[in-house]
Design an enzyme around this catalytic site. Structure first.
Site, PDB file in Angstrom:
ATOM      1  N   TYR A 152       0.833  -1.326  -0.039  1.00 36.32           N
ATOM      2  CA  TYR A 152       0.173   0.031   0.204  1.00 36.32           C
ATOM      3  C   TYR A 152       0.250   1.136   0.258  1.00 36.32           C
ATOM      4  O   TYR A 152       1.992   1.313   0.534  1.00 36.32           O
ATOM      5  CB  TYR A 152      -0.959   0.349   1.554  1.00 36.32           C
ATOM      6  CG  TYR A 152      -1.997  -0.886   1.568  1.00 36.32           C
ATOM      7  CD1 TYR A 152      -3.380  -0.634   1.539  1.00 36.32           C
ATOM      8  CD2 TYR A 152      -1.794  -2.599   1.441  1.00 36.32           C
ATOM      9  CE1 TYR A 152      -4.030  -1.290   0.931  1.00 36.32           C
ATOM     10  CE2 TYR A 152      -2.480  -2.957   1.493  1.00 36.32           C
ATOM     11  CZ  TYR A 152      -4.202  -3.072   0.947  1.00 36.32           C
ATOM     12  OH  TYR A 152      -4.812  -4.194   1.136  1.00 36.32           O
ATOM     13  N   TYR A 168      -0.100 -10.020  -0.516  1.00 35.80           N
ATOM     14  CA  TYR A 168       1.034  -9.856   0.083  1.00 35.80           C
ATOM     15  C   TYR A 168       1.172 -10.498   1.255  1.00 35.80           C
ATOM     16  O   TYR A 168      -0.223 -11.184   2.418  1.00 35.80           O
ATOM     17  CB  TYR A 168       0.515  -8.306   0.580  1.00 35.80           C
ATOM     18  CG  TYR A 168      -0.371  -7.750   0.963  1.00 35.80           C
ATOM     19  CD1 TYR A 168      -0.372  -7.280   2.696  1.00 35.80           C
ATOM     20  CD2 TYR A 168      -1.186  -7.646   0.808  1.00 35.80           C
ATOM     21  CE1 TYR A 168      -1.382  -7.171   3.118  1.00 35.80           C
ATOM     22  CE2 TYR A 168      -2.574  -6.642   0.202  1.00 35.80           C
ATOM     23  CZ  TYR A 168      -2.769  -6.919   2.085  1.00 35.80           C
ATOM     24  OH  TYR A 168      -3.713  -6.349   3.123  1.00 35.80           O
ATOM     25  N   ARG A 186      -2.145 -12.586   2.992  1.00 32.38           N
ATOM     26  CA  ARG A 186      -3.378 -12.207   2.010  1.00 32.38           C
ATOM     27  C   ARG A 186      -3.405 -12.394   0.784  1.00 32.38           C
ATOM     28  O   ARG A 186      -2.397 -11.860  -0.159  1.00 32.38           O
ATOM     29  CB  ARG A 186      -3.656 -10.345   2.890  1.00 32.38           C
ATOM     30  CG  ARG A 186      -3.373 -10.290   3.922  1.00 32.38           C
ATOM     31  CD  ARG A 186      -4.308  -9.793   4.530  1.00 32.38           C
ATOM     32  NE  ARG A 186      -5.941 -10.018   4.444  1.00 32.38           N
ATOM     33  CZ  ARG A 186      -6.392  -9.382   4.112  1.00 32.38           C
ATOM     34  NH1 ARG A 186      -6.920  -7.966   3.674  1.00 32.38           N
ATOM     35  NH2 ARG A 186      -8.043 -10.671   4.407  1.00 32.38           N
ATOM     36  N   HIS A 224      -6.924  -8.711  -3.168  1.00 29.88           N
ATOM     37  CA  HIS A 224      -8.001  -8.299  -2.945  1.00 29.88           C
ATOM     38  C   HIS A 224      -8.110  -6.623  -2.751  1.00 29.88           C
ATOM     39  O   HIS A 224      -6.964  -5.917  -3.078  1.00 29.88           O
ATOM     40  CB  HIS A 224      -8.829  -8.065  -1.572  1.00 29.88           C
ATOM     41  CG  HIS A 224      -7.327  -7.654  -0.276  1.00 29.88           C
ATOM     42  ND1 HIS A 224      -6.468  -8.313   0.047  1.00 29.88           N
ATOM     43  CD2 HIS A 224      -7.719  -6.917  -0.015  1.00 29.88           C
ATOM     44  CE1 HIS A 224      -5.870  -8.366   0.705  1.00 29.88           C
ATOM     45  NE2 HIS A 224      -6.267  -6.471   1.404  1.00 29.88           N
ATOM     46  N   HIS A 253     -10.114  -3.342  -1.836  1.00 29.30           N
ATOM     47  CA  HIS A 253     -10.987  -3.042  -0.933  1.00 29.30           C
ATOM     48  C   HIS A 253     -12.307  -1.701  -1.344  1.00 29.30           C
ATOM     49  O   HIS A 253     -11.904  -1.216  -1.807  1.00 29.30           O
ATOM     50  CB  HIS A 253     -10.148  -2.485   0.492  1.00 29.30           C
ATOM     51  CG  HIS A 253      -9.355  -2.842   1.329  1.00 29.30           C
ATOM     52  ND1 HIS A 253      -9.527  -3.563   2.525  1.00 29.30           N
ATOM     53  CD2 HIS A 253      -8.024  -2.930   1.100  1.00 29.30           C
ATOM     54  CE1 HIS A 253      -8.969  -4.034   3.083  1.00 29.30           C
ATOM     55  NE2 HIS A 253      -7.362  -4.117   2.027  1.00 29.30           N
TER      56      HIS A 253
END
Lengths: 286, 286
Positions: B162, B197, B218, B221, B223
């Site tokens: 991110y 990640y 994870r 995806h 959000h």
């Protein structure tokens, strides 16, 4: 993407998935602890059904507790203490102790670096408070003296403040010292009579307890840590049995065996004496 | 001081004393929560019987988690997430949702200040990654469109990072934006295909999980946070159903309704498209 079919009841599945993933852990005791914790946490959440806002508030509280912990202040120890957790851990670790003096929590004000002092020395470095003479005896479970035991003593001043809470107001190491018992297991020191106190009200734990209407009082007490080769180290308090708060210790640490009598010394109305006797369990004691 | 008579079994007494003290609390919900927590904690300790050293290690862990939490990193949220607690709170808060899209946790990388962008805008500010076109539809539980819903989107880059994890490597607000659905509840944007990640391995939570042999993966995806007046705000993920880690999400957030298909666009082998549809529950929904 499937359109909005309700998810299967996944709550037990979540814990089962966690347990299954943990199956590979090599550190068995750690895995057992984490799994037990997760099970209890999930149970708690199912019971309480916190809203997302309540859950955020809990995370915010934990964040605050973390940010109020530093080299000088241990808000986690305080939290564990006031929830009765620390005392329970202590109680369970010594459930088969027989005659041994009960251990209590060390509390957040212990310093391992207190100065070595000769027998009879005065712990009071600022001359303030009512004089108190402490005479102690260290014994094994049969009552035989333990020579040369190392005895650390620390306590609050008459206003209920430890020197490390008031570095600008009290001399360093005020009301702290390390002594060595003599060949007959005896030690003595001079100090002043401690005052009871309130646990810190200004941190997140204190604020929570005030919201809950819970007291933060600690009855007056003196901390002792007694170590001798071959014996389990004893960390304990001796409480002033005449303190009005003796029945409402915020840390649940008061036990009948730990009630001390601060006797006035005859002909010295402002001087007190305290006799303490500690029974140490052997190191191999279950 | 009484000489070493064993203390009465004081464990239940301790919890009872706590409950009695709590009787005066005015904030009933808070008192209920704290008492339930204390009961579970005491049960846990009676089950595990931690040694004082183990208990110290737990306090040390909590201290570390606290000291690894700051404005940029929320280790508490991470801990709650990987213990399945966050997902359980979410699941329970929406158990009667019917057709509504399941909520999931927001995760630690959400920023509430993402920029407003016009429909169709590109979230990608560094030109890196495989292009992805997202087309979305916001509906109520009957399937009728919800016009003007506010849709926030945030996701990791192709390397699974991110922008707020890499302030020196990614432009600020890379792969984040806020859109407004049109009169027919539709919105669209361009972005890049996210990578899966690992959760941070360098903090106390990551280190604990590695000791336990637990994965921190994870699956890829995106959000979404969808808000519209009169509806419960939806915070959810859409997962790449083809990610090899889809079955082992460290946060237990994958649900069948949240599996998305990243379809290759015909004639553009490096370009993908994702269609998403979200069903919002009314605000008054139980």
């Amino acid at each position: 993407m499937v359109d909005g079919a309700p998810a299967a009841e996944s709550q037990d599945a979540l814990l089962e998935a966690f347990a299954e993933r943990l199956g590979a852990a090599r550190e068995e005791r750690l895995a057992q602890g984490v799994l037990a914790l997760v099970g209890r946490l999930h149970d708690l959440i199912r019971d309480l059904r916190p809203t997302p806002d309540e859950f955020s508030a809990v995370l915010g509280f934990l964040t605050d507790v973390g940010h109020n912990t530093d080299a000088r202040r241990q808000e986690w120890v305080l939290l564990a203490d006031v929830l009765g957790v620390s005392t329970l851990v202590e109680d369970l670790s010594q459930s088969a102790r027989g005659r041994a003096t009960p251990s209590t929590i060390a509390g957040p004000f212990y310093r391992p670096d207190a100065p070595d002092l000769p027998d009879g020395a005065d712990l009071c470095r600022d001359g303030r408070g009512q004089p108190l003479d402490i005479a102690g005896q260290i014994s094994d479970l049969s009552g035989a003296p333990i020579p040369q035991a190392v005895v650390e003593i620390w306590h609050a001043n008459a206003q209920g403040c430890y020197e490390n809470q008031q570095p600008d107001l009290q001399p360093e190491f005020n009301l702290r010292g390390r002594f060595r018992a003599d060949a007959s297991g005896r030690f003595s020191c001079r100090t002043i009579r401690p005052g009871g106190y309130m646990l810190p009200k200004d941190g997140p734990v204190g604020i929570l307890f005030q919201r809950l209407g819970l007291g933060l009082e600690r009855p007056a007490h003196i901390h002792f840590r007694v170590a001798a080769p071959g014996f389990r180290t004893l960390v304990t308090h001796v409480f002033d049995r005449d303190d009005p708060a003796i029945g409402r210790d915020a840390l649940f640490a008061v036990k009948p065996e730990l009630l001390g009598e601060f006797r006035p010394v005859s002909d010295h109305p402002e001087r007190f004496a305290l006799a303490v006797r500690f029974f140490l369990a052997p190191e191999t004691h279950p």
